[in-house]
Design a protein around this motif. Structure first.
Motif, PDB file in Angstrom:
ATOM      1  N   ASN A  87       0.756   6.227   6.448  1.00 46.71           N
ATOM      2  CA  ASN A  87      -0.063   5.023   6.483  1.00 46.71           C
ATOM      3  C   ASN A  87      -0.242   4.584   7.946  1.00 46.71           C
ATOM      4  O   ASN A  87       0.727   4.436   8.677  1.00 46.71           O
ATOM      5  CB  ASN A  87       0.626   3.911   5.675  1.00 46.71           C
ATOM      6  CG  ASN A  87      -0.268   2.727   5.427  1.00 46.71           C
ATOM      7  OD1 ASN A  87      -1.114   2.389   6.244  1.00 46.71           O
ATOM      8  ND2 ASN A  87      -0.046   2.077   4.298  1.00 46.71           N
ATOM      9  N   LEU A 111       2.808   6.288   2.313  1.00 46.37           N
ATOM     10  CA  LEU A 111       1.902   7.444   2.361  1.00 46.37           C
ATOM     11  C   LEU A 111       0.613   7.109   1.618  1.00 46.37           C
ATOM     12  O   LEU A 111       0.616   6.425   0.598  1.00 46.37           O
ATOM     13  CB  LEU A 111       2.559   8.664   1.719  1.00 46.37           C
ATOM     14  CG  LEU A 111       3.838   9.166   2.382  1.00 46.37           C
ATOM     15  CD1 LEU A 111       4.460  10.282   1.561  1.00 46.37           C
ATOM     16  CD2 LEU A 111       3.549   9.637   3.798  1.00 46.37           C
ATOM     17  N   LEU A 112      -0.484   7.597   2.162  1.00 46.97           N
ATOM     18  CA  LEU A 112      -1.798   7.412   1.543  1.00 46.97           C
ATOM     19  C   LEU A 112      -2.448   8.773   1.355  1.00 46.97           C
ATOM     20  O   LEU A 112      -2.074   9.752   2.000  1.00 46.97           O
ATOM     21  CB  LEU A 112      -2.696   6.548   2.448  1.00 46.97           C
ATOM     22  CG  LEU A 112      -2.206   5.150   2.781  1.00 46.97           C
ATOM     23  CD1 LEU A 112      -3.135   4.502   3.805  1.00 46.97           C
ATOM     24  CD2 LEU A 112      -2.132   4.291   1.529  1.00 46.97           C
ATOM     25  N   ARG A 113      -3.429   8.840   0.492  1.00 44.40           N
ATOM     26  CA  ARG A 113      -4.197  10.066   0.311  1.00 44.40           C
ATOM     27  C   ARG A 113      -5.256  10.155   1.399  1.00 44.40           C
ATOM     28  O   ARG A 113      -6.016   9.205   1.626  1.00 44.40           O
ATOM     29  CB  ARG A 113      -4.884  10.101  -1.052  1.00 44.40           C
ATOM     30  CG  ARG A 113      -3.919  10.165  -2.208  1.00 44.40           C
ATOM     31  CD  ARG A 113      -3.532  11.586  -2.472  1.00 44.40           C
ATOM     32  NE  ARG A 113      -2.501  11.610  -3.503  1.00 44.40           N
ATOM     33  CZ  ARG A 113      -1.684  12.601  -3.671  1.00 44.40           C
ATOM     34  NH1 ARG A 113      -1.768  13.670  -2.893  1.00 44.40           N
ATOM     35  NH2 ARG A 113      -0.784  12.572  -4.614  1.00 44.40           N
ATOM     36  N   GLY A 114      -5.314  11.279   2.074  1.00 42.28           N
ATOM     37  CA  GLY A 114      -6.323  11.506   3.113  1.00 42.28           C
ATOM     38  C   GLY A 114      -7.662  11.872   2.496  1.00 42.28           C
ATOM     39  O   GLY A 114      -7.836  11.865   1.274  1.00 42.28           O
ATOM     40  N   ARG A 115      -8.618  12.224   3.337  1.00 40.40           N
ATOM     41  CA  ARG A 115      -9.969  12.564   2.864  1.00 40.40           C
ATOM     42  C   ARG A 115      -9.979  13.758   1.916  1.00 40.40           C
ATOM     43  O   ARG A 115     -10.771  13.826   0.993  1.00 40.40           O
ATOM     44  CB  ARG A 115     -10.868  12.887   4.045  1.00 40.40           C
ATOM     45  CG  ARG A 115     -11.195  11.694   4.876  1.00 40.40           C
ATOM     46  CD  ARG A 115     -12.136  12.060   5.987  1.00 40.40           C
ATOM     47  NE  ARG A 115     -12.065  11.030   7.015  1.00 40.40           N
ATOM     48  CZ  ARG A 115     -12.621  11.122   8.180  1.00 40.40           C
ATOM     49  NH1 ARG A 115     -13.308  12.203   8.503  1.00 40.40           N
ATOM     50  NH2 ARG A 115     -12.514  10.156   9.041  1.00 40.40           N
ATOM     51  N   THR A 116      -9.113  14.703   2.184  1.00 38.53           N
ATOM     52  CA  THR A 116      -9.100  15.909   1.342  1.00 38.53           C
ATOM     53  C   THR A 116      -8.035  15.840   0.257  1.00 38.53           C
ATOM     54  O   THR A 116      -7.794  16.818  -0.426  1.00 38.53           O
ATOM     55  CB  THR A 116      -8.855  17.151   2.210  1.00 38.53           C
ATOM     56  OG1 THR A 116      -7.606  17.011   2.884  1.00 38.53           O
ATOM     57  CG2 THR A 116      -9.990  17.344   3.207  1.00 38.53           C
ATOM     58  N   GLY A 117      -7.392  14.681   0.123  1.00 38.73           N
ATOM     59  CA  GLY A 117      -6.423  14.509  -0.948  1.00 38.73           C
ATOM     60  C   GLY A 117      -4.978  14.716  -0.530  1.00 38.73           C
ATOM     61  O   GLY A 117      -4.071  14.480  -1.323  1.00 38.73           O
ATOM     62  N   GLU A 118      -4.749  15.170   0.693  1.00 43.35           N
ATOM     63  CA  GLU A 118      -3.361  15.383   1.131  1.00 43.35           C
ATOM     64  C   GLU A 118      -2.736  14.027   1.490  1.00 43.35           C
ATOM     65  O   GLU A 118      -3.410  13.065   1.817  1.00 43.35           O
ATOM     66  CB  GLU A 118      -3.299  16.335   2.342  1.00 43.35           C
ATOM     67  CG  GLU A 118      -3.699  15.731   3.670  1.00 43.35           C
ATOM     68  CD  GLU A 118      -5.193  15.595   3.897  1.00 43.35           C
ATOM     69  OE1 GLU A 118      -5.553  15.125   4.979  1.00 43.35           O
ATOM     70  OE2 GLU A 118      -6.000  15.931   3.012  1.00 43.35           O
ATOM     71  N   LEU A 119      -1.401  13.970   1.410  1.00 44.41           N
ATOM     72  CA  LEU A 119      -0.686  12.746   1.773  1.00 44.41           C
ATOM     73  C   LEU A 119      -0.574  12.631   3.290  1.00 44.41           C
ATOM     74  O   LEU A 119      -0.241  13.597   3.974  1.00 44.41           O
ATOM     75  CB  LEU A 119       0.715  12.749   1.155  1.00 44.41           C
ATOM     76  CG  LEU A 119       0.780  12.580  -0.361  1.00 44.41           C
ATOM     77  CD1 LEU A 119       2.212  12.715  -0.852  1.00 44.41           C
ATOM     78  CD2 LEU A 119       0.215  11.233  -0.770  1.00 44.41           C
ATOM     79  N   VAL A 120      -0.873  11.443   3.813  1.00 47.73           N
ATOM     80  CA  VAL A 120      -0.760  11.173   5.248  1.00 47.73           C
ATOM     81  C   VAL A 120       0.007   9.864   5.439  1.00 47.73           C
ATOM     82  O   VAL A 120       0.057   9.013   4.550  1.00 47.73           O
ATOM     83  CB  VAL A 120      -2.144  11.062   5.934  1.00 47.73           C
ATOM     84  CG1 VAL A 120      -2.889  12.384   5.874  1.00 47.73           C
ATOM     85  CG2 VAL A 120      -2.978   9.958   5.324  1.00 47.73           C
ATOM     86  N   THR A 127       0.803  -1.226   0.000  1.00 48.02           N
ATOM     87  CA  THR A 127       0.000   0.000   0.000  1.00 48.02           C
ATOM     88  C   THR A 127       0.834   1.275   0.000  1.00 48.02           C
ATOM     89  O   THR A 127       0.324   2.332  -0.366  1.00 48.02           O
ATOM     90  CB  THR A 127      -0.941   0.028   1.219  1.00 48.02           C
ATOM     91  OG1 THR A 127      -0.169  -0.054   2.409  1.00 48.02           O
ATOM     92  CG2 THR A 127      -1.940  -1.113   1.165  1.00 48.02           C
TER      93      THR A 127
END
Length: 171
Positions: free
Chosen positions: A114, A103-112, A100
Motif C-alpha cells: 500500500n 497490501l493492495l491489488r495492482g493493475r494486473t492483479g498482483e499484490l503490492v 485499506t
C-alpha cells in the motif's frame, strides 16, 4: 565553526551559567495561543474533523507542559503547531491503512505494498524530528528539570507560568 546552543538547552541540561548566558536575548513571556485547526486542517469529512480533534487534544496535552518545562512561548508556537498537525496526519494515515490493508491489488492483479506506507514513514520522520526539537523524546524528557514553582525569580520571569506549573505538577 561552533554552533551556539539555546539558553533553554543549557537550563534543561543544568549547564546554565549566569556569567556566560546572562547577556543573551530572551523572548518575552506570552501564553501560547492555540491555532485555528479548521484553518490548518480544512475539510468537511469525518476524517478531517477527527484530525482537527486529534491535533487540538495533543495541543491541550503538550502546550502547558512545554510552556513550563521548556519556556515555549507564542513566538515559537509554529513548531508545536507543526508537531500537532504531523501527529494528527500520522494517525489519519494509520487509520486509513488499517481500513485499506497493507497490501493492495495492482493493475494486473498482483499484490503490492500500500503506498500509504510511504506517506506514513514521511510523517514518522517529521514527528521524530519535531519531538527532538521540542524536547519531547524520552531521552530529552529525562534531561528536563522543572523549576520550582515557589522560586521567585522563576515566577517573575514567567508571568503566570508558575500557576500552570502547579497544575502540571498536580497531574
Amino acid at each position: 565553526m561552533s554552533t551556539t546552543r539555546p539558553i533553554s538547552d543549557h537550563i534543561r541540561s543544568g549547564t546554565f551559567r549566569a556569567d556566560r548566558h546572562g547577556d543573551k536575548v530572551t523572548l518575552p513571556s506570552a501564553a501560547l495561543v492555540e491555532p485555528d485547526w479548521s484553518d490548518l486542517l480544512p475539510g468537511g469529512s469525518e476524517d478531517a474533523e477527527k484530525s482537527r480533534e486529534d491535533a487540538a487534544e495533543l495541543w491541550a496535552r503538550t502546550a502547558p507542559a512545554l510552556m513550563v518545562a521548556a519556556g515555549l512561548n507564542d513566538a515559537q508556537r509554529e513548531t508545536l503547531s507543526m508537531f500537532c498537525v504531523a501527529v494528527a496526519s500520522y494517525w489519519s494515515v494509520t487509520r486509513e491503512l488499517s481500513r485499506t490493508g497493507n497490501l493492495l491489488r495492482g493493475r494486473t492483479g498482483e499484490l503490492v505494498k500500500n503506498p500509504l506506507h510511504t506517506v506514513r514513514t514521511m510523517y514518522v520522520n517529521e514527528v521524530t524530528t519535531l519531538r527532538k526539537e521540542l524536547g519531547l523524546s524520552p531521552a530529552a524528557a529525562a534531561r528536563i528539570t522543572r523549576p520550582d514553582a515557589d522560586d521567585d525569580d522563576y515566577a517573575d520571569s514567567s508571568a503566570g507560568s508558575a500557576d500552570i506549573l502547579r497544575i502540571v505538577q498536580g497531574l
